[in-house]
Write a protein that holds these residues in place. Structure first.
Motif, PDB file in Angstrom:
ATOM      1  N   GLY A 280      -2.051  -0.113  -4.755  1.00  0.00           N
ATOM      2  CA  GLY A 280      -1.993   0.646  -5.989  1.00  0.00           C
ATOM      3  C   GLY A 280      -3.313   0.673  -6.740  1.00  0.00           C
ATOM      4  O   GLY A 280      -3.594   1.624  -7.478  1.00  0.00           O
ATOM      5  N   VAL A 283      -5.136   3.473  -5.123  1.00  0.00           N
ATOM      6  CA  VAL A 283      -4.550   4.724  -5.598  1.00  0.00           C
ATOM      7  C   VAL A 283      -5.067   5.050  -7.001  1.00  0.00           C
ATOM      8  O   VAL A 283      -5.430   6.200  -7.307  1.00  0.00           O
ATOM      9  CB  VAL A 283      -3.015   4.637  -5.585  1.00  0.00           C
ATOM     10  CG1 VAL A 283      -2.392   5.853  -6.259  1.00  0.00           C
ATOM     11  CG2 VAL A 283      -2.502   4.505  -4.148  1.00  0.00           C
ATOM     12  N   ARG A 287      -7.311   8.348  -8.067  1.00  0.00           N
ATOM     13  CA  ARG A 287      -6.931   9.320  -9.087  1.00  0.00           C
ATOM     14  C   ARG A 287      -7.981   9.420 -10.193  1.00  0.00           C
ATOM     15  O   ARG A 287      -8.196  10.492 -10.761  1.00  0.00           O
ATOM     16  CB  ARG A 287      -5.569   8.941  -9.666  1.00  0.00           C
ATOM     17  CG  ARG A 287      -4.439   9.152  -8.656  1.00  0.00           C
ATOM     18  CD  ARG A 287      -3.114   8.579  -9.113  1.00  0.00           C
ATOM     19  NE  ARG A 287      -2.077   8.829  -8.096  1.00  0.00           N
ATOM     20  CZ  ARG A 287      -0.884   8.251  -8.088  1.00  0.00           C
ATOM     21  NH1 ARG A 287      -0.566   7.371  -9.052  1.00  0.00           N
ATOM     22  NH2 ARG A 287      -0.017   8.529  -7.133  1.00  0.00           N
ATOM     23  N   THR A 293      -5.945   9.475  -1.520  1.00  0.00           N
ATOM     24  CA  THR A 293      -5.551   8.175  -0.953  1.00  0.00           C
ATOM     25  C   THR A 293      -4.125   8.232  -0.402  1.00  0.00           C
ATOM     26  O   THR A 293      -3.281   7.413  -0.773  1.00  0.00           O
ATOM     27  CB  THR A 293      -5.656   7.068  -2.023  1.00  0.00           C
ATOM     28  OG1 THR A 293      -4.804   7.422  -3.135  1.00  0.00           O
ATOM     29  CG2 THR A 293      -7.082   6.886  -2.510  1.00  0.00           C
ATOM     30  N   GLU A 297      -1.059   5.456  -0.903  1.00  0.00           N
ATOM     31  CA  GLU A 297       0.064   5.898  -1.726  1.00  0.00           C
ATOM     32  C   GLU A 297       1.395   5.695  -0.999  1.00  0.00           C
ATOM     33  O   GLU A 297       2.383   5.229  -1.594  1.00  0.00           O
ATOM     34  CB  GLU A 297      -0.107   7.366  -2.096  1.00  0.00           C
ATOM     35  CG  GLU A 297      -1.184   7.614  -3.127  1.00  0.00           C
ATOM     36  CD  GLU A 297      -1.272   9.082  -3.506  1.00  0.00           C
ATOM     37  OE1 GLU A 297      -0.215   9.744  -3.560  1.00  0.00           O
ATOM     38  OE2 GLU A 297      -2.396   9.565  -3.761  1.00  0.00           O
ATOM     39  N   GLN A 300       2.229   1.996  -0.952  1.00  0.00           N
ATOM     40  CA  GLN A 300       2.641   1.554  -2.282  1.00  0.00           C
ATOM     41  C   GLN A 300       4.084   1.955  -2.564  1.00  0.00           C
ATOM     42  O   GLN A 300       4.907   1.126  -2.979  1.00  0.00           O
ATOM     43  CB  GLN A 300       1.709   2.149  -3.337  1.00  0.00           C
ATOM     44  CG  GLN A 300       2.063   1.746  -4.765  1.00  0.00           C
ATOM     45  CD  GLN A 300       1.262   2.517  -5.799  1.00  0.00           C
ATOM     46  OE1 GLN A 300       0.690   3.573  -5.499  1.00  0.00           O
ATOM     47  NE2 GLN A 300       1.217   2.006  -7.020  1.00  0.00           N
ATOM     48  N   ARG A 301       4.416   3.213  -2.336  1.00  0.00           N
ATOM     49  CA  ARG A 301       5.767   3.696  -2.628  1.00  0.00           C
ATOM     50  C   ARG A 301       6.808   3.029  -1.731  1.00  0.00           C
ATOM     51  O   ARG A 301       7.887   2.639  -2.191  1.00  0.00           O
ATOM     52  CB  ARG A 301       5.837   5.211  -2.448  1.00  0.00           C
ATOM     53  CG  ARG A 301       5.077   6.001  -3.476  1.00  0.00           C
ATOM     54  CD  ARG A 301       5.534   7.456  -3.457  1.00  0.00           C
ATOM     55  NE  ARG A 301       5.340   8.083  -2.159  1.00  0.00           N
ATOM     56  CZ  ARG A 301       4.275   8.798  -1.819  1.00  0.00           C
ATOM     57  NH1 ARG A 301       3.287   8.955  -2.693  1.00  0.00           N
ATOM     58  NH2 ARG A 301       4.187   9.365  -0.624  1.00  0.00           N
TER      59      ARG A 301
END
Length: 335
Positions: A280, A283, A287, A293, A297, A300-301
């Motif tokens: 994260g 990420v 952003r 990324t 991502e 992370q999810r």
């Protein structure tokens, strides 16, 4: 001087236990079944060389620890718990205590510095587990691991030098590092594969041979983010040289090291995982600086979903991850 170990799990338990054994006054802050086991049976530390139980005071909150200005507080909870933990600490502890951040990720020191002036980063390479209440294990011998220390955001001072000496006397390899965050940003890169191991490796296999393409994607994105953000860190060879004395890992109680911190979070069914502060972090940088990324991502999810739903390590196949990553990459192209 007393050490308050705030988060006495794998890392905090090993650090607190060995400091206690070397003659320091230590109190552990823990919760739940782990706290009850510490109070009832003491802290059990298993390693390749010994198996000991230590009677160390254990409490449930910073308020119960009665923290004073002369104490050193070592933050050893997972990164996702740091904000709440620091707020609780700041409500009861003097502002001039020394706070050490022994966690993965690079955001903990900044969080602590909002409330405390004397914040130090710890570059931690302690190969440890906490899978059963009251018990921690570490898998290196003869050293307990690496605990390098430096003032945050940078600098070296008498406090860092003194604490480094005390860590060495407790059995750790420790150096006072003026550029500690350069080391922690390198450690972050190493930790990016934690999610791959947790998601796809049921038995905690550290090889990740089946996941090389995904791992390369994770690191390539991170390197691009570091470059865009102007983040400097020590080289991979610097880190390899630093940890060479710890290799190979030892067996403990007849077993090899099962898996890293993210794998252990899923194995314990804790419901939470630190991936938001590892992948994260990449990420977030992407952003902020316009770097795609998609691999980070997806990890992370997926890790967040697995932790929330109580899925065990290894519940996702590499091909499932590859399909999700490809979908995420396609979405980037379309955008």
């Amino acid at each position: 001087m007393r050490y308050v170990i705030y988060g006495a799990g794998a890392i905090g338990g090993v650090i607190g236990g060995r400091l206690h054994q070397s003659g320091h006054d230590v109190v552990l802050i823990a919760r739940g079944a782990h706290l009850e086991a510490l109070r009832t049976d003491g802290l059990r530390i298993q390693s390749a060389r010994d198996d000991v139980r230590l009677s160390i005071p254990a409490v449930s909150t910073p308020a119960e620890a009665n923290i004073t200005s002369g104490d050193v507080v070592i933050l050893a909870m997972k990164a996702q718990d740091t904000t709440a933990a620091v707020a609780e600490l700041a409500s009861v502890a003097p502002h001039d205590i020394v706070v050490l951040c022994a966690q993965n990720g690079v955001d903990n020191e900044r969080i602590a510095l909002r409330s405390f002036a004397h914040v130090y980063g710890l570059y931690v390479f302690v190969v440890a587990t906490h899978l059963a209440p009251g018990t921690v294990q570490y898998f290196t011998d003869p050293s307990c691991g690496i605990l390098d220390i430096g003032r945050y955001p940078s600098g070296r001072d008498d406090v860092a030098d003194r604490l480094s000496d005390e860590f060495q006397n407790a059995g750790f390899d420790s150096r006072s590092q003026p550029g500690i965050m350069q080391w922690k940003y390198r450690k972050l890169l190493s930790n990016l594969a934690n999610a791959l191991q947790a998601l796809c490796e049921e038995d905690g296999d550290l090889g990740l041979e089946r996941l090389t393409d995904l791992a390369e994607g994770v690191f390539t994105e991170a390197a691009a983010c570091y470059k865009a953000a102007g983040i400097d860190c020590v080289t991979a060879s610097d880190q390899d040289e630093r940890i060479a004395s710890l290799m190979p890992f030892a067996n403990v109680d007849g077993h090899a090291f099962p898996g890293g911190s993210s794998w252990q979070s899923l194995a314990r069914g804790s419901g939470r995982i630190e991936t938001d502060y590892l992948n994260g972090e990449v990420v977030l940088l992407g952003r902020e600086f316009g770097v795609p990324t998609p691999v980070n991502e997806v990890l992370q999810r997926t890790a967040r979903r697995m932790a929330r739903t109580g899925l065990a390590p290894g519940s996702v196949t590499p091909d499932q991850l590859r399909a999700e990553v490809q979908s995420a990459k396609n979405a980037v192209v379309l955008a």
